[in-house]
Enzyme design. Structure first.
Site, PDB file in Angstrom:
ATOM      1  N   GLY A 117      -1.184 -21.014 -17.127  1.00 54.55           N
ATOM      2  CA  GLY A 117      -1.091 -22.023 -18.177  1.00 54.55           C
ATOM      3  C   GLY A 117      -1.673 -23.354 -17.760  1.00 54.55           C
ATOM      4  CD  GLU A 120      -3.810 -19.496 -20.657  1.00 53.98           C
ATOM      5  OE1 GLU A 120      -4.120 -18.658 -21.511  1.00 53.98           O
ATOM      6  OE2 GLU A 120      -2.679 -19.549 -20.131  1.00 53.98           O
ATOM      7  CD  GLU A 140      -2.425 -15.956 -16.773  1.00 55.68           C
ATOM      8  OE1 GLU A 140      -2.185 -17.088 -17.216  1.00 55.68           O
ATOM      9  OE2 GLU A 140      -3.497 -15.665 -16.190  1.00 55.68           O
ATOM     10  CG  ASP A 297       6.627 -12.297  -2.777  1.00 57.48           C
ATOM     11  OD1 ASP A 297       6.689 -11.767  -1.656  1.00 57.48           O
ATOM     12  OD2 ASP A 297       5.903 -13.279  -3.024  1.00 57.48           O
ATOM     13  CB  VAL A 401       5.734  -0.805  26.113  1.00 56.86           C
ATOM     14  CG1 VAL A 401       5.431  -2.128  26.807  1.00 56.86           C
ATOM     15  CG2 VAL A 401       7.240  -0.590  26.010  1.00 56.86           C
ATOM     16  CB  SER A 430       8.408   2.267  14.453  1.00 53.53           C
ATOM     17  OG  SER A 430       8.336   3.389  15.309  1.00 53.53           O
ATOM     18  CG  ASN A 454      -1.571  -0.130  13.368  1.00 53.15           C
ATOM     19  OD1 ASN A 454      -2.176  -1.181  13.519  1.00 53.15           O
ATOM     20  ND2 ASN A 454      -1.991   1.003  13.882  1.00 53.15           N
ATOM     21  CG  ASN A 501       9.279   3.922  10.265  1.00 55.42           C
ATOM     22  OD1 ASN A 501       8.375   4.358   9.560  1.00 55.42           O
ATOM     23  ND2 ASN A 501       9.046   3.135  11.291  1.00 55.42           N
ATOM     24  CE1 TYR A 660       4.000  -7.808  -0.607  1.00 56.78           C
ATOM     25  CE2 TYR A 660       5.949  -8.910   0.226  1.00 56.78           C
ATOM     26  CZ  TYR A 660       4.875  -8.882  -0.633  1.00 56.78           C
ATOM     27  OH  TYR A 660       4.668  -9.913  -1.515  1.00 56.78           O
TER      28      TYR A 660
END
Length: 716
Positions: A117, A120, A140, A297, A401, A430, A454, A501, A660
């Site tokens: 907007g 606009e 949008e 988010d 590691v 992980s 990754n 995971n 994500y």
């Protein structure tokens, strides 16, 4: 001062030039909520009653122009009846039409971001002056809608239909040089001179050097195209946009349809066309999902901000373990301004890590996002080390590691003796329990998980994992460091696999069960990609690494034996035994060869069918619906378990973690939003059809109770 509200004020100088200043009280940015919109309407009405008005400048008192509509308020419009929503849109149109019909020239002084907007509003003005540091755009379509306040009508008339389709369908924020090149703005100047330049433009009109009436006439009239010209523009655009957007995201193609129709109409009819298409999109499930993601988010960023609020910044970081992952962490840290030591026991590993970081910096230079000088400076912020010499000055260490509990415990215990007592120690594990890894540490309160995905430079998520003894200070500092690296951190509690995971491996388990029933993994991959995943499960396992998946699967089976332990040899076991580790050694489910850019290209090799034939224990005919259900049901139920067990604090954090972290299809809004949209009763009924497959397909008792009460995870 002829008008002064809480968001808008209007002053007129001695020469008869008015300045409408946007300055929303109590907010760091200007946005179009109902207050701002209504006050803008009042301000424009006041302008219409000024005698001998010579010009109007629309400016901002904040660092941004207008960031767009207030989504939290704007989305309530979507719940209105069609006629009521149309009235809301027409009200906004009437304000912007009044601006474009004022009796004098108008200029938007775009000092900072002008989106949605906000842009606009700028388009409703006769001229636009833009700060060289500003960005403008109509994003949008990223929310499943398209511009609804005249953007699909005014932008094509200003910059051409093809350019407008690219701007609107892509939804990108445009830099000043691109905006000027396309003709969206009339001048680009330093931010401090935007208002002065806008005043100069008005003076040029008053001096007869610019004709704003001619410009208005041109922008109000239908655009002239021969049938051939029109066909060539829109068929080309449809092909490019359609291939990129895909069938799950209707907004870009709907925008093209509206633009194509609107360019042949006068302004009034074109705005009506925009409204009809907008309403259809706004009422659709994709807009609901994507808007929900936007709000989620915002929520997780706000939550992370609260965690990091009182943390001291990380001034010096370190990563243990070089190679691809260590190099990625080092690159990300250095590229965002935090120097980092990269330690390994092998010189060749350090070379690999440095090579990975250097390759990424060179890529930024080639794309024009970094100068060679800045890339060189950032690269020098990565210090390779074979010893702990400089670790006494380190604020935070990332252990990266090999994924082996004994090796990790040994390395963590060793590095703890080399760092300051208040330094934070994190593990990029992980799947392995943070509480377990902390058992041999002297300061477990200073230890937590920091799980990157990754490739590190591309994946936005970082899971920050709280162990039993992890302190709030350790979480705060780790979250702050993740934010400083440009990542989105989500804090989760400890369990095997944590959030992402733990949810991903039931998804893989659903795939493995189908493989044991003779399913073709290529068909499963294509079906799940068609459903909206960026890659199918076989391809994803190759990218993750078959060896990594094999070891993680063992951790998950030990942690949740009732549903994640499997009988016999599955596809991952078979490939692991054959040392087909996926992309990392060029063969897994698929074989891999470098393409022209050196990236691994997957190729199907028929030998894999023979190699996997030994795992088939039965034969089943599976439809596409069966494949989708058998993949999605375990994933959704495990996400619910994570929420019920307080592994993750909210539905928003759970869903954003999956989007994500593993590329869950955004158009579905996340696993829990997907359940809300489907309805829990419908989901439980679907799951019951597959109950013979085991506990992974069994909804929890709480899910069944919620289903009976028509409850949802996001509320009404």
């Amino acid at each position: 001062m002829i008008f002064e509200g809480q968001a808008v004020k209007v002053a007129v100088d001695d020469a008869g030039v008015a300045t409408v200043t946007l300055d929303l009280v109590g907010e760091s940015v200007n946005k179009f909520n109902s207050l701002t919109l209504n006050e803008l309407a009042e301000a424009v009405t006041a302008l219409k009653h000024i005698d001998d008005l010579q010009g109007v400048i629309f400016a901002s008192a904040k660092d941004v122009f207008v960031v767009g509509a207030d989504i939290t308020e704007f989305t309530s419009w979507f719940k209105l009846e069609d006629d009521d929503l149309a009235d809301k849109l027409r009200h906004a149109h009437s304000i912007f039409n009044d601006i474009s019909n004022l009796c004098c020239p108008t200029v938007a002084a775009i000092n900072g971001v002008a989106l949605g907007g906000g842009m606009e509003l700028a388009l409703a003005c006769d001229y636009r002056v833009m700060a060289s540091t500003a960005k403008i755009g109509l994003p949008e379509t990223q929310l499943g809608i398209y511009p609804g306040w005249g953007g699909t009508v005014r932008l094509p008339r200003l910059i051409g239909a093809d350019n407008a389709c690219e701007w609107i369908c892509g939804g990108a924020q445009k830099r000043s040089e691109d905006a000027f090149k396309d003709g969206a703005v009339d001048a680009v100047v330093p931010a401090a001179k935007v208002n002065e330049s806008a005043r100069h433009l008005i003076q040029q009109v008053l001096d007869g050097k610019l004709n704003y009436h001619a410009r208005r006439d041109e922008l109000r009239a239908p655009m002239e195209f021969t049938p051939i010209e029109k066909m060539m523009v829109f068929e080309s655009v449809r092909g490019v946009v359609g291939a990129k957007a895909g069938k799950h995201y209707p907004a870009p193609m709907a925008a093209i349809k509206t633009i194509e129709k609107g360019i042949s109409q006068d302004m009034e009819k074109a705005l009506d066309t925009e409204i009809k298409g907008f309403i259809k999109l706004a009422k659709g499930p994709v807009a609901k999902s994507l808007v929900n993601l936007f709000l989620s988010d915002q929520q997780i960023k706000k939550t992370a901000g609260k965690y990091a609020k009182n943390a001291t910044p990380v001034k010096q970081a370190a990563v243990l373990g070089a190679g691809i992952m260590g190099g990625g962490v080092a690159y990300q840290s250095a590229s965002k301004g935090t120097p980092i030591i990269m330690k390994d026991i092998r010189p060749e590993a350090l070379e690999l890590g440095l090579s990975e970081a250097n390759k990424l910096f060179n890529g930024q230079v080639e794309r024009g996002r970094l100068t060679t000088e800045k890339a060189f400076k950032a690269m020098n912020a990565i210090v390779p080390a074979l010893s702990y010499g400089e670790f006494e000055h380190v604020d935070l260490v990332v252990e990266a590691v090999v994924e082996n509990v004994k090796i990790k415990k040994s390395v963590l215990a060793e590095v703890e003796t080399k760092i300051a007592d208040d330094a934070i120690l994190t593990s990029n594990t992980s799947t392995i329990s943070i509480t377990e890894l902390a058992k041999d540490l002297k300061r477990p309160e200073n230890f937590c998980g920091m799980h990157f995905f990754n490739p590190v430079h591309r994946m936005p998520l970082v899971e920050v994992i709280r162990g039993e003894k992890t302190s709030d200070a350790a979480i705060a500092k780790t979250v702050a460091y993740a934010q400083a690296m440009g990542k989105t951190p989500v804090v989760v509690n400890d369990c095997p696999g944590f959030l992402v995971n733990r949810v991903l491996f039931p998804y893989f388990a659903g795939f493995s069960l189908m493989m044991q029933e003779g399913a073709d993994f290529q068909v499963v991959d294509k079906t799940m990609e068609k459903f909206g995943w960026p890659m199918g499960p076989a391809y994803l396992l190759d990218v993750v690494g078959i060896d990594t998946a094999y070891h993680a699967d063992q951790v998950m089976a030990e942690g949740f034996p009732d549903r994640m332990k499997h009988e016999g040899t599955n596809a991952v076991d078979c490939l692991f035994e054959l040392e087909r580790f996926g992309q990392k050694n060029g063969k897994g489910f698929y074989t891999y060869e470098p393409d022209r850019k050196g990236k691994p290209k997957k190729i199907f090799n028929e030998e894999i069918d023979v190699l996997l034939s030994s795992i088939v224990v039965s034969k089943s005919e599976l439809s596409e619906d069966d494949i989708v259900a058998r993949m999605m049901i375990p994933l959704c139920i495990e996400t619910v378990r994570c929420l019920e067990e307080n592994i993750v604090a909210s539905a928003a954090e759970a869903d954003m973690g999956l989007i994500y972290g593993i590329g869950f299809p955004p158009y579905l809004g996340g696993a829990l939003h997907y359940l809300d949209q489907m309805g829990l009763q419908a989901f439980c009924d679907l799951a019951d059809k597959y109950s013979h497959l085991g506990k992974l397909y069994e909804p929890t008792a709480k899910m069944r109770d919620m289903a009976k009460n028509n409850d949802t995870y996001y509320g009404a």
